[in-house]
Design a protein around this motif. Structure first.
Motif, PDB file in Angstrom:
ATOM      1  N   ARG A 347       0.929  -1.253   0.020  1.00  0.00           N
ATOM      2  CA  ARG A 347      -0.107  -0.027   0.046  1.00  0.00           C
ATOM      3  C   ARG A 347       0.839   1.275   0.133  1.00  0.00           C
ATOM      4  NH1 ARG A 347      -4.611  -1.074   4.726  1.00  0.00           N
ATOM      5  NH2 ARG A 347      -4.652  -3.606   4.627  1.00  0.00           N
ATOM      6  N   LEU A 348       1.741   1.417   0.658  1.00  0.00           N
ATOM      7  CA  LEU A 348       2.826   2.440   0.783  1.00  0.00           C
ATOM      8  C   LEU A 348       3.598   2.617  -0.340  1.00  0.00           C
ATOM      9  CD1 LEU A 348       3.974   2.266   4.598  1.00  0.00           C
ATOM     10  CD2 LEU A 348       2.339   3.690   3.625  1.00  0.00           C
ATOM     11  N   ARG A 349       3.955   1.481  -1.060  1.00  0.00           N
ATOM     12  CA  ARG A 349       4.735   1.669  -2.464  1.00  0.00           C
ATOM     13  C   ARG A 349       3.728   2.172  -3.488  1.00  0.00           C
ATOM     14  NH1 ARG A 349       6.316  -3.332  -3.914  1.00  0.00           N
ATOM     15  NH2 ARG A 349       5.913  -4.513  -1.851  1.00  0.00           N
ATOM     16  N   VAL A 350       2.578   1.760  -3.399  1.00  0.00           N
ATOM     17  CA  VAL A 350       1.672   2.139  -4.407  1.00  0.00           C
ATOM     18  C   VAL A 350       1.353   3.637  -4.296  1.00  0.00           C
ATOM     19  CG1 VAL A 350      -0.719   1.891  -5.230  1.00  0.00           C
ATOM     20  CG2 VAL A 350       0.622   0.005  -5.083  1.00  0.00           C
ATOM     21  N   ALA A 351       1.472   4.070  -2.846  1.00  0.00           N
ATOM     22  CA  ALA A 351       0.940   5.208  -2.525  1.00  0.00           C
ATOM     23  C   ALA A 351       2.252   6.323  -2.833  1.00  0.00           C
ATOM     24  CB  ALA A 351       0.794   5.616  -1.131  1.00  0.00           C
ATOM     25  N   ALA A 352       3.216   5.840  -2.477  1.00  0.00           N
ATOM     26  CA  ALA A 352       4.484   6.560  -3.102  1.00  0.00           C
ATOM     27  C   ALA A 352       4.512   6.890  -4.343  1.00  0.00           C
ATOM     28  CB  ALA A 352       5.591   5.848  -2.599  1.00  0.00           C
ATOM     29  N   SER A 353       4.090   5.839  -5.250  1.00  0.00           N
ATOM     30  CA  SER A 353       4.417   6.023  -6.884  1.00  0.00           C
ATOM     31  C   SER A 353       3.123   6.971  -7.356  1.00  0.00           C
ATOM     32  CB  SER A 353       4.280   4.742  -7.554  1.00  0.00           C
ATOM     33  OG  SER A 353       5.074   3.625  -6.932  1.00  0.00           O
ATOM     34  N   LEU A 354       2.152   6.644  -6.656  1.00  0.00           N
ATOM     35  CA  LEU A 354       0.944   7.833  -7.139  1.00  0.00           C
ATOM     36  C   LEU A 354       1.295   9.265  -6.809  1.00  0.00           C
ATOM     37  CD1 LEU A 354      -2.290   5.742  -6.165  1.00  0.00           C
ATOM     38  CD2 LEU A 354      -1.438   6.443  -8.370  1.00  0.00           C
ATOM     39  N   ARG A 355       1.957   9.272  -5.643  1.00  0.00           N
ATOM     40  CA  ARG A 355       2.240  10.646  -4.997  1.00  0.00           C
ATOM     41  C   ARG A 355       3.186  11.368  -6.068  1.00  0.00           C
ATOM     42  NH1 ARG A 355       2.552   8.439   0.946  1.00  0.00           N
ATOM     43  NH2 ARG A 355       0.195   9.103   1.447  1.00  0.00           N
ATOM     44  N   GLU A 356       4.038  10.538  -6.506  1.00  0.00           N
ATOM     45  CA  GLU A 356       5.449  10.896  -7.327  1.00  0.00           C
ATOM     46  C   GLU A 356       4.706  11.422  -8.629  1.00  0.00           C
ATOM     47  OE1 GLU A 356       8.885   8.244  -8.442  1.00  0.00           O
ATOM     48  OE2 GLU A 356       8.953   8.200  -6.538  1.00  0.00           O
ATOM     49  N   ALA A 357       3.765  10.914  -9.099  1.00  0.00           N
ATOM     50  CA  ALA A 357       3.061  11.230 -10.308  1.00  0.00           C
ATOM     51  C   ALA A 357       1.938  12.397  -9.889  1.00  0.00           C
ATOM     52  CB  ALA A 357       2.113   9.897 -10.851  1.00  0.00           C
ATOM     53  N   GLY A 358       2.068  13.162  -8.859  1.00  0.00           N
ATOM     54  CA  GLY A 358       1.235  14.308  -8.372  1.00  0.00           C
ATOM     55  C   GLY A 358       0.023  13.948  -7.726  1.00  0.00           C
ATOM     56  N   VAL A 359      -0.558  12.638  -7.544  1.00  0.00           N
ATOM     57  CA  VAL A 359      -1.923  12.378  -7.092  1.00  0.00           C
ATOM     58  C   VAL A 359      -1.819  12.499  -5.437  1.00  0.00           C
ATOM     59  CG1 VAL A 359      -3.531  10.762  -6.851  1.00  0.00           C
ATOM     60  CG2 VAL A 359      -2.207  10.919  -8.986  1.00  0.00           C
ATOM     61  N   ALA A 360      -2.866  13.115  -4.896  1.00  0.00           N
ATOM     62  CA  ALA A 360      -2.886  13.266  -3.506  1.00  0.00           C
ATOM     63  C   ALA A 360      -3.564  11.705  -2.883  1.00  0.00           C
ATOM     64  CB  ALA A 360      -3.961  14.250  -3.030  1.00  0.00           C
TER      65      ALA A 360
END
Ligand code: AMP
Length: 419
Positions: A347-360
Motif C-alpha cells: 500500500r505504501l509503495r503504491v501510494a508513493a508511486s502515485l504521489r510521485e505522479a502528483g496524486v493526493a
C-alpha cells in the motif's frame, strides 16, 4: 479530570474545514503579488516598542491602547517589555528598508508580505487579537499613478477571491504644507461642538483632531458639518488628488470620496483609502485600507522618500466570503489506497508511486476488512479507492458512482484520477 487549556482570548484556531478558503485567499494574494511585480519581504513578528511609537504616533489606537508587549526572560535586562508584537507591517518594512540601505537598489521598491498582526483590543465580531494581513508597499514613488494602481489591485483581489460589492473609498488628508491649517480648522470646529464629542474625542481633540473625524460615535450632523480635507489641500496636494481620481475613472475602478476617512495612524499623508463590503460601511469593518506615507522613511531615520501601501485583512475577507457563500470548502480530490490483510508495504509503495505522479493519496493503515476500509475512505472524503489484489494488478473504484475498473497499472490510475 485535568482542566482543559483553551486558546487565548481573541485568537482562533483555523480548523481543516476553514483552511481551503485561507489557501485560496493566500494563493490569490501571492499570485497578484507576482503579477503586479512585488517582491516578498518578511520582517520579525516583534519589534522595538519605539519603532511603533515613533512610526505610528503615540496617539494612535494601535500604540496608545492596543500594543501587545513582549518581555524577555524574567529577571533579565529585557524583562521590562522593550518589544511589541507588530500591530501592522509598514513600520517594520520601512525599518528594514533603512537598515539594509535598500535605497541604493533600483527603485521604486515593490514589497509584499503575508502574515499575522497583533492588537490587544477588546475581541468582538471581526476584531481579533491576532489576525492576518496581505500587505503591499511601494517605496520611492510619489504617485499619483501608483496610488491608482494599488487601489485597482485591491479591487482586483476582492474580485478574484469571488467577493461582490466591495467599494473603494478614497480621501486626501494633505501633507506637511496644508495639514496644519486643516488641523486648526478641525480643532476650531470641534471645540465649538465640544459638548457633543465622546470622551475619547475630547481628549484627542488637540493632539490628533483628524481622529475625531473618524470616531464612529460622532453625531452625523456634527460630522457632516465638519471642515473637509479636500477643501484645505495646497495646490500640489489638490493636483495629486485630482490626478488620482482621474486615473481611477480611466481605469474603471469604482470609488467614492469619503470625507471622514483619515486612517488611524500619524504617518499617513495625501491619499488614504479603504475597502468595504456593501452594507458594512461605518461599522469599523473595513476589509482593508492603506495610504501614502511620504514622511515615514525620514521619521524613522532614513532619507526623505515617498511611500504608499495597503493592508488587507484576510480574516475579514474570509468572513465576507462565507457570508456571500463563496468560500471554498473542498480540497482537491483524494485517492485512498486499500488492500487485504497486512499488505502495508505494498500500500505504501503504491501510494508513493502515485504521489510521485502528483496524486493526493491517503493509504489506509488498518488491517480491517475491505468493506470497512471502503466505508472509511468515503467518510474521509476520498473520490476514488485503489484496491490492491493479487500480484501487481490494481482496481480503481469511483466511490461516488461505485464503478470499478479492474486490472489496471499505477500509470493508468494516475491518468484516470488526473483527468
Ligand atoms: P488598519 O490598518 O487598522 O486599517 O487594518 C487594515 C485591515 O486589517 C483592516 O481593514 C481589517 O481588515 C484588518 N484588521 C485590522 N484590525 C483587525 C483586527 N483586530 N481583527 C481582524 N482584522 C483586523
Amino acid at each position: 479530570m485535568t482542566r482543559q487549556i483553551s486558546a487565548p482570548r481573541g485568537t482562533r484556531d483555523l480548523l481543516p474545514e476553514e483552511t481551503p478558503a485561507w489557501d485560496r485567499v493566500e494563493a490569490v494574494a501571492r499570485d497578484l503579488s507576482r503579477r503586479y511585480a512585488f517582491e516578498r519581504i518578511d520582517t520579525p513578528l516583534f519589534e522595538r516598542v519605539e519603532l511603533f511609537a515613533r512610526g505610528l504616533g503615540e496617539s494612535s489606537d494601535a500604540v496608545e491602547k492596543e500594543m501587545f508587549r513582549v518581555a524577555g526572560a524574567k529577571g533579565s535586562e529585557e524583562d521590562a517589555a522593550p518589544w511589541a508584537l507588530r500591530p501592522e507591517p509598514t513600520a517594520g518594512i520601512v525599518r528594514a528598508y533603512i537598515e539594509h540601505g535598500m535605497h541604493v537598489r533600483p527603485g521604486p521598491l515593490r514589497l509584499s508580505l503575508i502574515g499575522p498582526m497583533f492588537r490587544y483590543d477588546r475581541p468582538q465580531a471581526g476584531r481579533f487579537r491576532q489576525f492576518s494581513q496581505w500587505d503591499v508597499e511601494v517605496i520611492g514613488d510619489a504617485g499619483p499613478a501608483v496610488d491608482a494602481e494599488l487601489i485597482e489591485l485591491g479591487q482586483r483581489f476582492f474580485a478574484e477571491v469571488g467577493l461582490a460589492d466591495v467599494a473603494a473609498y478614497v480621501n486626501s488628508i494633505g501633507d506637511a504644507t496644508c495639514r496644519p491649517a486643516y488641523r486648526e480648522a478641525l480643532i476650531a470646529y470641534f471645540a465649538a461642538h465640544d459638548g457633543r464629542l465622546t470622551e475619547d474625542s475630547r481628549r484627542r481633540l488637540h493632539v490628533n483632531p483628524l481622529r475625531v473625524l473618524d470616531d464612529k460615535e460622532l453625531a452625523p450632523d456634527v460630522a457632516d458639518g465638519a471642515p473637509r480635507g479636500v477643501d484645505h489641500l495646497c495646490d500640489a496636494c489638490r493636483e495629486h488628488f485630482e490626478a488620482l481620481l482621474a486615473l481611477l475613472d480611466a481605469l474603471g475602478v469604482r470609488h467614492e470620496i469619503d470625507h471622514r476617512l483619515v486612517r488611524g495612524l500619524d504617518y499617513y499623508t495625501r491619499t488614504a483609502f479603504e475597502f468595504y463590503v456593501a452594507g458594512r460601511e461605518g461599522q469599523q469593518q473595513a476589509l482593508g485600507g492603506g495610504g501614502r506615507y511620504d514622511g515615514l522613511v525620514e521619521l524613522l531615520g532614513g532619507r526623505p522618500t515617498p511611500g504608499i501601501g495597503f493592508g488587507i485583512g484576510l480574516d475579514r475577507t474570509i468572513l465576507a466570503m462565507e457570508e456571500q457563500g463563496v468560500a471554498p470548502r473542498t480540497r482537491p480530490p483524494l485517492v485512498a489506497v486499500l488492500g487485504p490483510g497486512d499488505d502495508h508495504d505494498r500500500r505504501l509503495r503504491v501510494a508513493a508511486s502515485l504521489r510521485e505522479a502528483g496524486v493526493a493519496v491517503r493509504p489506509d493503515g488498518s488491517s480491517r476488512k475491505l468493506g470497512k476500509q471502503l466505508e472509511s475512505a468515503s467518510k474521509a472524503g476520498a473520490r476514488w479507492a485503489v484496491i490492491l489484489g493479487d500480484g501487481d494488478a490494481l482496481a480503481l473504484k469511483d466511490l461516488a458512482s461505485g464503478n470499478q475498473r479492474d486490472a489496471i497499472s499505477i500509470e493508468e490510475v494516475a491518468a484516470a484520477v488526473s483527468e
